[in-house]
Design a protein around this motif. Structure first.
Motif, PDB file in Angstrom:
ATOM      1  N   VAL A   1      56.371  15.037  19.352  1.00 44.22           N
ATOM      2  CA  VAL A   1      57.590  15.601  18.765  1.00 44.22           C
ATOM      3  C   VAL A   1      57.244  16.842  17.947  1.00 44.22           C
ATOM      4  N   ASP A   2      56.165  16.758  17.169  1.00 44.87           N
ATOM      5  CA  ASP A   2      55.738  17.902  16.367  1.00 44.87           C
ATOM      6  C   ASP A   2      55.362  19.080  17.264  1.00 44.87           C
ATOM      7  N   LEU A   3      54.630  18.805  18.349  1.00 42.50           N
ATOM      8  CA  LEU A   3      54.230  19.873  19.263  1.00 42.50           C
ATOM      9  C   LEU A   3      55.436  20.471  19.983  1.00 42.50           C
ATOM     10  N   ALA A   4      56.376  19.632  20.381  1.00 44.80           N
ATOM     11  CA  ALA A   4      57.566  20.136  21.070  1.00 44.80           C
ATOM     12  C   ALA A   4      58.334  21.104  20.180  1.00 44.80           C
ATOM     13  N   LYS A   5      58.442  20.763  18.901  1.00 48.25           N
ATOM     14  CA  LYS A   5      59.127  21.662  17.968  1.00 48.25           C
ATOM     15  C   LYS A   5      58.330  22.950  17.767  1.00 48.25           C
ATOM     16  N   ARG A   6      57.008  22.810  17.700  1.00 46.30           N
ATOM     17  CA  ARG A   6      56.168  23.982  17.456  1.00 46.30           C
ATOM     18  C   ARG A   6      56.170  24.931  18.654  1.00 46.30           C
ATOM     19  N   TYR A   7      56.199  24.379  19.868  1.00 49.44           N
ATOM     20  CA  TYR A   7      56.174  25.217  21.065  1.00 49.44           C
ATOM     21  C   TYR A   7      57.558  25.779  21.404  1.00 49.44           C
ATOM     22  N   GLN A   8      58.573  25.321  20.685  1.00 48.23           N
ATOM     23  CA  GLN A   8      59.919  25.899  20.777  1.00 48.23           C
ATOM     24  C   GLN A   8      60.440  26.013  22.209  1.00 48.23           C
ATOM     25  N   GLY A   9      60.380  24.893  22.930  1.00 45.75           N
ATOM     26  CA  GLY A   9      60.989  24.858  24.246  1.00 45.75           C
ATOM     27  C   GLY A   9      60.118  25.331  25.381  1.00 45.75           C
ATOM     28  N   ARG A  10      58.837  25.639  25.119  1.00 45.21           N
ATOM     29  CA  ARG A  10      57.978  26.087  26.211  1.00 45.21           C
ATOM     30  C   ARG A  10      57.487  24.917  27.060  1.00 45.21           C
ATOM     31  N   PHE A  11      57.803  23.698  26.634  1.00 46.75           N
ATOM     32  CA  PHE A  11      57.699  22.538  27.508  1.00 46.75           C
ATOM     33  C   PHE A  11      58.795  21.558  27.107  1.00 46.75           C
ATOM     34  N   LEU A  12      59.140  20.675  28.020  1.00 47.36           N
ATOM     35  CA  LEU A  12      60.168  19.669  27.777  1.00 47.36           C
ATOM     36  C   LEU A  12      59.488  18.323  27.553  1.00 47.36           C
ATOM     37  N   LEU A  13      59.871  17.636  26.487  1.00 48.92           N
ATOM     38  CA  LEU A  13      59.332  16.310  26.193  1.00 48.92           C
ATOM     39  C   LEU A  13      60.384  15.261  26.542  1.00 48.92           C
ATOM     40  N   VAL A  14      60.014  14.354  27.425  1.00 49.84           N
ATOM     41  CA  VAL A  14      60.895  13.252  27.797  1.00 49.84           C
ATOM     42  C   VAL A  14      60.228  11.954  27.344  1.00 49.84           C
ATOM     43  N   SER A  15      60.887  11.255  26.444  1.00 46.28           N
ATOM     44  CA  SER A  15      60.336  10.040  25.848  1.00 46.28           C
ATOM     45  C   SER A  15      60.948   8.815  26.520  1.00 46.28           C
TER      46      SER A  15
ATOM     47  N   ILE B   1      63.691  17.945  23.493  1.00 48.54           N
ATOM     48  CA  ILE B   1      63.181  16.596  23.235  1.00 48.54           C
ATOM     49  C   ILE B   1      64.269  15.621  23.667  1.00 48.54           C
ATOM     50  N   LEU B   2      64.016  14.879  24.751  1.00 48.76           N
ATOM     51  CA  LEU B   2      65.064  14.067  25.360  1.00 48.76           C
ATOM     52  C   LEU B   2      64.588  12.641  25.613  1.00 48.76           C
ATOM     53  N   GLU B   3      65.548  11.737  25.744  1.00 47.34           N
ATOM     54  CA  GLU B   3      65.263  10.341  26.076  1.00 47.34           C
ATOM     55  C   GLU B   3      65.423  10.145  27.579  1.00 47.34           C
ATOM     56  N   GLY B   4      64.392   9.587  28.208  1.00 50.22           N
ATOM     57  CA  GLY B   4      64.448   9.355  29.641  1.00 50.22           C
ATOM     58  C   GLY B   4      64.925   7.952  29.976  1.00 50.22           C
ATOM     59  N   THR B   5      65.677   7.839  31.056  1.00 50.23           N
ATOM     60  CA  THR B   5      66.161   6.546  31.535  1.00 50.23           C
ATOM     61  C   THR B   5      65.988   6.487  33.050  1.00 50.23           C
ATOM     62  N   VAL B   6      66.221   5.307  33.601  1.00 45.99           N
ATOM     63  CA  VAL B   6      66.165   5.156  35.056  1.00 45.99           C
ATOM     64  C   VAL B   6      67.162   6.098  35.720  1.00 45.99           C
ATOM     65  N   ASP B   7      68.331   6.238  35.112  1.00 46.73           N
ATOM     66  CA  ASP B   7      69.398   7.028  35.731  1.00 46.73           C
ATOM     67  C   ASP B   7      69.148   8.533  35.675  1.00 46.73           C
ATOM     68  N   ASN B   8      68.519   9.015  34.603  1.00 48.83           N
ATOM     69  CA  ASN B   8      68.389  10.475  34.472  1.00 48.83           C
ATOM     70  C   ASN B   8      66.983  10.999  34.736  1.00 48.83           C
ATOM     71  N   PHE B   9      66.041  10.121  35.093  1.00 47.37           N
ATOM     72  CA  PHE B   9      64.638  10.536  35.189  1.00 47.37           C
ATOM     73  C   PHE B   9      64.432  11.679  36.186  1.00 47.37           C
ATOM     74  N   ASP B  10      64.929  11.532  37.392  1.00 47.08           N
ATOM     75  CA  ASP B  10      64.679  12.562  38.408  1.00 47.08           C
ATOM     76  C   ASP B  10      65.273  13.904  37.999  1.00 47.08           C
ATOM     77  N   ARG B  11      66.432  13.867  37.365  1.00 42.76           N
ATOM     78  CA  ARG B  11      67.057  15.121  36.933  1.00 42.76           C
ATOM     79  C   ARG B  11      66.298  15.738  35.764  1.00 42.76           C
ATOM     80  N   LEU B  12      65.992  14.919  34.750  1.00 45.61           N
ATOM     81  CA  LEU B  12      65.318  15.453  33.563  1.00 45.61           C
ATOM     82  C   LEU B  12      63.886  15.875  33.849  1.00 45.61           C
ATOM     83  N   VAL B  13      63.185  15.061  34.615  1.00 47.04           N
ATOM     84  CA  VAL B  13      61.747  15.280  34.782  1.00 47.04           C
ATOM     85  C   VAL B  13      61.431  16.079  36.046  1.00 47.04           C
ATOM     86  N   VAL B  14      61.759  15.530  37.189  1.00 47.00           N
ATOM     87  CA  VAL B  14      61.344  16.155  38.446  1.00 47.00           C
ATOM     88  C   VAL B  14      61.986  17.528  38.618  1.00 47.00           C
TER      89      VAL B  14
END
Length: 287
Positions: free
Chosen positions: A48-62, A7-20
């Motif tokens: 947030v609840d789903l991200a915790k429940r799936y235990q890392g099987r997807f990445l959430l970028v807020s 569960i991460l915070e996305g910004t202009v600077d890190n978007f391509d690395r975190l998401v793409v």
């Protein structure tokens, strides 16, 4: 927000690395939100609840659109809440507005393979082999060992239903803690069971209608009649009655009318105008 690695915070600077880049290895969900938009806060809590429940099987970028306006412009975010799915380096889907809660898991499951559950597989095999008692025993023991795995009591209740033990299935799920009863794996199933049990216990429709003539806001009679109509496949009448309970008595039996409506609507064609109408009515009640 949580400091969990998935569960991460996305910004202009890190978007391509975190998401793409991360989406080349698995599913990434980008949740666009703002602190002043109530529905987006609700959606954020769900993710947030789903991200915790799936235990890392997807990445959430807020992404807070107030702070990251260039990203909102880059992805043409014109309304909130909004979320976009990235997979294999590309955006593969996007959604606007709060979705029915059960739909979030279904959307995620299209791209994420849940981990197999050996106990559930063994229990299903026992049931298919004609030994439901062995299946139930396996699941009961597994529940004691792993009470957080709500798929186990959900499967138990389904096996009980197949044995025509509807009341036992209803009692099993009703005995779970409140938070568990509201979880995706349990909520809709429990609502369906409650409708069946309520219809079985209800007074005759003529009696219920007489009571409603005397008191049109009688929550018990409205809900019982809705259950009877639903079991009798009179969908339109049932939804109207459930909506009346949800409007007039939102706290009736811990919001059972709204839960029943969602459970019913989740089984129907999302593109149907009747379904869309009642989803809009539910949205108005919630927000």
């Amino acid at each position: 927000m949580s400091d969990a690695a998935y569960i991460l915070e996305g910004t202009v600077d890190n978007f391509d690395r975190l998401v793409v880049e991360n989406s080349k290895r698995g599913l990434v969900i980008v949740d666009f939100w703002a602190p002043w938009v109530g529905p987006s806060l609700k959606q954020r809590e769900i993710f947030v609840d789903l991200a915790k429940r799936y235990q890392g099987r997807f990445l959430l970028v807020s992404i807070n659109t107030d702070e990251q306006k260039p990203l909102a412009e880059r992805f043409a975010v014109r309304s909130l809440p909004s979320f976009k799915l990235f997979h294999q380096g590309e955006m593969v889907a996007e959604f606007h507005g709060v979705q029915p809660e059960a739909d979030y898991s279904r959307i995620i499951d299209e791209y994420v393979q849940r981990q197999p559950d050996p106990i559930s597989r063994e229990a299903i095999a026992a049931w298919q082999a004609g030994d439901p008692e062995k299946a139930l025993q396996l699941l009961a023991e597994a529940v004691l060992a792993d009470p957080e795995n709500l798929a186990l009591p959900a499967l138990m209740s389904k096996i009980l239903m197949r044995q025509q033990r509807t009341r036992d299935a209803h009692a099993l799920l009703s005995s779970l803690p409140e938070q568990a009863r509201d979880a995706v794996e349990v909520r809709n199933l429990l609502a369906h069971l409650d409708i069946i049990v309520t219809a079985e216990d209800a007074d005759p429709p003529t009696t219920l209608m007489q009571r409603l003539q005397a008191d049109p806001k009688d929550a018990d009679s409205l809900y019982q009649l809705a259950a009877v109509r639903l079991v009798g496949d009179d969908l339109e009448a049932a939804l109207k009655l459930l909506l009346e309970v949800a409007r007039s008595h939102p706290g009736y039996r811990n919001g059972i009318a709204r839960k029943a409506m969602r459970a019913v609507l989740d089984q129907l064609d999302a593109g149907d105008e009747q379904v869309a109408h009642y989803r809009r009515e539910l949205y108005r009640l919630d927000y």
